[in-house]
Design a protein around this motif. Structure first.
Motif, PDB file in Angstrom:
ATOM      1  N   ILE A   5     -30.512  10.210   3.622  1.00 58.13           N
ATOM      2  CA  ILE A   5     -31.324   9.023   3.867  1.00 58.13           C
ATOM      3  C   ILE A   5     -31.199   8.054   2.699  1.00 58.13           C
ATOM      4  O   ILE A   5     -31.132   6.846   2.889  1.00 58.13           O
ATOM      5  CB  ILE A   5     -32.797   9.412   4.095  1.00 58.13           C
ATOM      6  CG1 ILE A   5     -32.910  10.296   5.339  1.00 58.13           C
ATOM      7  CG2 ILE A   5     -33.658   8.182   4.246  1.00 58.13           C
ATOM      8  CD1 ILE A   5     -34.312  10.803   5.609  1.00 58.13           C
ATOM      9  N   ALA A   6     -31.175   8.575   1.489  1.00 57.24           N
ATOM     10  CA  ALA A   6     -31.048   7.719   0.310  1.00 57.24           C
ATOM     11  C   ALA A   6     -29.751   6.924   0.367  1.00 57.24           C
ATOM     12  O   ALA A   6     -29.721   5.730   0.056  1.00 57.24           O
ATOM     13  CB  ALA A   6     -31.110   8.564  -0.955  1.00 57.24           C
ATOM     14  N   ALA A   7     -28.663   7.572   0.766  1.00 57.20           N
ATOM     15  CA  ALA A   7     -27.388   6.870   0.875  1.00 57.20           C
ATOM     16  C   ALA A   7     -27.476   5.766   1.919  1.00 57.20           C
ATOM     17  O   ALA A   7     -26.959   4.659   1.727  1.00 57.20           O
ATOM     18  CB  ALA A   7     -26.276   7.853   1.228  1.00 57.20           C
ATOM     19  N   LEU A   8     -28.145   6.033   3.026  1.00 59.26           N
ATOM     20  CA  LEU A   8     -28.267   5.047   4.090  1.00 59.26           C
ATOM     21  C   LEU A   8     -29.100   3.853   3.635  1.00 59.26           C
ATOM     22  O   LEU A   8     -28.773   2.699   3.929  1.00 59.26           O
ATOM     23  CB  LEU A   8     -28.882   5.688   5.330  1.00 59.26           C
ATOM     24  CG  LEU A   8     -28.883   4.875   6.618  1.00 59.26           C
ATOM     25  CD1 LEU A   8     -27.466   4.441   6.985  1.00 59.26           C
ATOM     26  CD2 LEU A   8     -29.501   5.669   7.754  1.00 59.26           C
ATOM     27  N   ASP A   9     -30.172   4.109   2.899  1.00 54.64           N
ATOM     28  CA  ASP A   9     -30.994   3.017   2.377  1.00 54.64           C
ATOM     29  C   ASP A   9     -30.202   2.133   1.419  1.00 54.64           C
ATOM     30  O   ASP A   9     -30.278   0.906   1.477  1.00 54.64           O
ATOM     31  CB  ASP A   9     -32.221   3.579   1.662  1.00 54.64           C
ATOM     32  CG  ASP A   9     -33.251   4.143   2.632  1.00 54.64           C
ATOM     33  OD1 ASP A   9     -33.253   3.710   3.792  1.00 54.64           O
ATOM     34  OD2 ASP A   9     -34.033   5.017   2.225  1.00 54.64           O
ATOM     35  N   ARG A  12     -27.680   0.033   3.357  1.00 54.73           N
ATOM     36  CA  ARG A  12     -28.320  -1.110   4.025  1.00 54.73           C
ATOM     37  C   ARG A  12     -28.658  -2.202   3.017  1.00 54.73           C
ATOM     38  O   ARG A  12     -28.485  -3.393   3.293  1.00 54.73           O
ATOM     39  CB  ARG A  12     -29.589  -0.650   4.740  1.00 54.73           C
ATOM     40  CG  ARG A  12     -29.337   0.105   6.035  1.00 54.73           C
ATOM     41  CD  ARG A  12     -30.646   0.330   6.763  1.00 54.73           C
ATOM     42  NE  ARG A  12     -30.444   1.069   8.004  1.00 54.73           N
ATOM     43  CZ  ARG A  12     -31.092   2.175   8.335  1.00 54.73           C
ATOM     44  NH1 ARG A  12     -31.979   2.689   7.503  1.00 54.73           N
ATOM     45  NH2 ARG A  12     -30.864   2.784   9.479  1.00 54.73           N
ATOM     46  N   GLY A  13     -29.166  -1.803   1.858  1.00 48.13           N
ATOM     47  CA  GLY A  13     -29.497  -2.783   0.836  1.00 48.13           C
ATOM     48  C   GLY A  13     -28.277  -3.557   0.372  1.00 48.13           C
ATOM     49  O   GLY A  13     -28.312  -4.792   0.233  1.00 48.13           O
ATOM     50  N   VAL A  14     -27.177  -2.856   0.135  1.00 49.11           N
ATOM     51  CA  VAL A  14     -25.933  -3.514  -0.271  1.00 49.11           C
ATOM     52  C   VAL A  14     -25.455  -4.458   0.826  1.00 49.11           C
ATOM     53  O   VAL A  14     -25.011  -5.581   0.552  1.00 49.11           O
ATOM     54  CB  VAL A  14     -24.851  -2.462  -0.584  1.00 49.11           C
ATOM     55  CG1 VAL A  14     -23.487  -3.128  -0.779  1.00 49.11           C
ATOM     56  CG2 VAL A  14     -25.218  -1.672  -1.842  1.00 49.11           C
ATOM     57  N   ALA A  15     -25.547  -4.018   2.084  1.00 45.36           N
ATOM     58  CA  ALA A  15     -25.100  -4.855   3.199  1.00 45.36           C
ATOM     59  C   ALA A  15     -25.932  -6.136   3.299  1.00 45.36           C
ATOM     60  O   ALA A  15     -25.391  -7.221   3.542  1.00 45.36           O
ATOM     61  CB  ALA A  15     -25.174  -4.063   4.502  1.00 45.36           C
ATOM     62  N   VAL A 289     -34.661  -2.670  -0.731  1.00 43.66           N
ATOM     63  CA  VAL A 289     -34.157  -3.737   0.147  1.00 43.66           C
ATOM     64  C   VAL A 289     -33.654  -3.138   1.453  1.00 43.66           C
ATOM     65  O   VAL A 289     -33.891  -3.676   2.540  1.00 43.66           O
ATOM     66  CB  VAL A 289     -33.031  -4.526  -0.557  1.00 43.66           C
ATOM     67  CG1 VAL A 289     -32.344  -5.472   0.422  1.00 43.66           C
ATOM     68  CG2 VAL A 289     -33.582  -5.315  -1.734  1.00 43.66           C
ATOM     69  N   GLY A 290     -32.978  -1.992   1.364  1.00 46.09           N
ATOM     70  CA  GLY A 290     -32.488  -1.329   2.562  1.00 46.09           C
ATOM     71  C   GLY A 290     -33.593  -0.833   3.462  1.00 46.09           C
ATOM     72  O   GLY A 290     -33.485  -0.896   4.697  1.00 46.09           O
ATOM     73  N   ARG A 291     -34.673  -0.351   2.880  1.00 45.52           N
ATOM     74  CA  ARG A 291     -35.803   0.138   3.679  1.00 45.52           C
ATOM     75  C   ARG A 291     -36.558  -1.014   4.339  1.00 45.52           C
ATOM     76  O   ARG A 291     -37.237  -0.808   5.349  1.00 45.52           O
ATOM     77  CB  ARG A 291     -36.750   0.946   2.792  1.00 45.52           C
ATOM     78  CG  ARG A 291     -36.178   2.280   2.301  1.00 45.52           C
ATOM     79  CD  ARG A 291     -37.086   2.924   1.288  1.00 45.52           C
ATOM     80  NE  ARG A 291     -38.408   3.210   1.847  1.00 45.52           N
ATOM     81  CZ  ARG A 291     -39.493   3.448   1.108  1.00 45.52           C
ATOM     82  NH1 ARG A 291     -39.408   3.421  -0.220  1.00 45.52           N
ATOM     83  NH2 ARG A 291     -40.641   3.710   1.698  1.00 45.52           N
ATOM     84  N   GLY A 352     -41.578  -2.601   5.549  1.00 45.43           N
ATOM     85  CA  GLY A 352     -41.579  -3.999   5.154  1.00 45.43           C
ATOM     86  C   GLY A 352     -42.502  -4.797   6.052  1.00 45.43           C
ATOM     87  O   GLY A 352     -42.881  -4.349   7.139  1.00 45.43           O
ATOM     88  N   PRO A 353     -42.885  -6.021   5.665  1.00 47.13           N
ATOM     89  CA  PRO A 353     -43.851  -6.799   6.453  1.00 47.13           C
ATOM     90  C   PRO A 353     -43.358  -7.109   7.870  1.00 47.13           C
ATOM     91  O   PRO A 353     -44.110  -6.968   8.835  1.00 47.13           O
ATOM     92  CB  PRO A 353     -44.034  -8.080   5.628  1.00 47.13           C
ATOM     93  CG  PRO A 353     -42.875  -8.112   4.682  1.00 47.13           C
ATOM     94  CD  PRO A 353     -42.501  -6.700   4.420  1.00 47.13           C
TER      95      PRO A 353
END
Length: 374
Positions: A5-9, A12-15, A289-291, A352-353
């Protein structure tokens, strides 16, 4: 948070931050997004633009496919009907994308993700052979379209840049009216890449099941292959197609850049698995950011609009003399704000909001359909 999950977050943040690296050129153009579209074939700063052009949007598409596969597998484990309520999720995404396009940004991708997600939702649960066949079919259509466009560019029958539009950014409401009036023009690229998006969605689903995000010998093998093809082969090709000029734009952005995106997926995942379990500020911020990816995607466009357009601080015209430095500086500024803001928010809230509002909208009709006393 497990390593997977950490890798996926982090991915996503990098993307999300990388996608803004593409969009920032539209915000900092003195003529706004319409002016950027008119000058799209300009070869100036080509190598600098190459860093983000198409790659992170491709990575985001792959990750969307991974997320879709995760939701499918979760529904199957719980014995829930598929696609079932996922179609309501896609409908919400379409509405959100339309609102984002009309009110905020001309080059929104959420609308097209919503369309492709419906198609892929019916394919993601099929067997490997069926998925492979659809991958080949969508890929063939995409390569055909890219080939036709490239031949047109080489023959002088097509051009990369859009028509010479003049859309003022002096009024927010004026921009809204322009987005509605020029809907077909601003949405043209999204329709063009629908087959490519389907390929990347399905590829993401297959990579998830192949263990591409795992911190295991199997996962490491997949990650190495992705890096060899995406970085070892894709990056040199990317340099060549970028330097080849605007006639090779379609191959550069829609064929080579997605190949590099797979390399980024493998490289970033491998790097995350080799880091210490406790994330530092940078990694923790990118994961935050990814989350909150949807909030940050919308937020970065809102911030950049307020900073660059005439109805805001008008930095695009005031800083025109800075050239590419304005785009680079704005990317660093907005990225820093997102890292700090997302880190602060995610330490206090689960979502996130925008994600929180979206989740309530997704669950509301399901609660209404439950029987009394359930």
């Amino acid at each position: 948070m497990g390593g997977r999950i950490a890798a996926l977050d982090v991915l996503r943040g990098v993307a999300i931050l990388g996608t803004f690296g593409t969009n920032v050129w539209a915000f900092t153009h003195p003529g706004g997004p319409a002016g950027f579209l008119a000058d799209f074939g300009d070869s100036g700063d080509a190598l600098l633009r190459m860093i983000s052009n198409g790659k992170f949007l491709g990575l985001l598409s792959i990750l969307f496919g991974i997320g879709l596969a995760i939701q499918h597998d979760s529904a199957v484990r719980r014995g829930r009907k598929w696609p079932g309520w996922y179609l309501w999720r896609s409908a919400l995404l379409m509405v959100e994308g339309l609102v984002h396009y009309v009110l905020i940004f001309e080059f929104d991708v959420l609308m097209f993700y919503a369309v492709v997600s419906v198609v892929v939702a019916y394919l993601v649960g099929r067997g490997p052979r069926v998925i492979r066949a659809w991958l080949v079919a969508f890929g063939a259509v995409h390569l055909f379209l890219v080939g036709v466009l490239t031949l047109g560019l080489l023959a002088g029958q097509a051009q990369v840049s859009g028509p010479g539009l003049t859309v003022s950014t002096a009024s927010w409401w004026g921009q809204v009216e322009s987005r509605i009036e020029l809907f077909a023009l601003f949405r043209a690229e999204g329709f063009f890449v629908l087959p490519l998006s389907a390929v990347l969605f399905l590829a993401g689903a297959r990579l998830l099941r192949a263990g591409a995000l795992e911190n295991s010998p199997r996962g490491a093998k997949v990650q190495r292959r992705l890096m060899v093809w995406g970085l070892g082969v894709g990056v040199p090709l990317n340099v060549l197609t970028t330097l080849a000029g605007p006639n090779w734009f379609a191959v550069d952005r829609y064929v080579v850049a997605p190949l590099v995106a797979f390399g980024l997926l493998g490289g970033i995942t491998a790097l995350v698995h080799r880091m210490r379990p406790e994330p530092g500020f940078l990694r923790g911020g990118v994961a935050a950011v990814g989350r909150s990816a949807l909030s940050c995607y919308i937020g970065q466009n809102v911030i950049a609009s307020a900073l660059c357009y005439q109805w805001g601080l008008d930095l695009a015209r005031r800083g025109e003399h800075l050239g590419a430095w304005l785009a680079v500086g704005l990317w660093f500024l907005v990225s820093a704000l997102l890292l700090l803001g997302a880190s602060w928010w995610m330490r206090r809230f689960e979502r996130g909001p925008v994600e929180a509002l979206w989740d309530r909208a997704y669950r509301a009709p399901q609660r209404e359909r439950r029987p009394v006393g359930a």
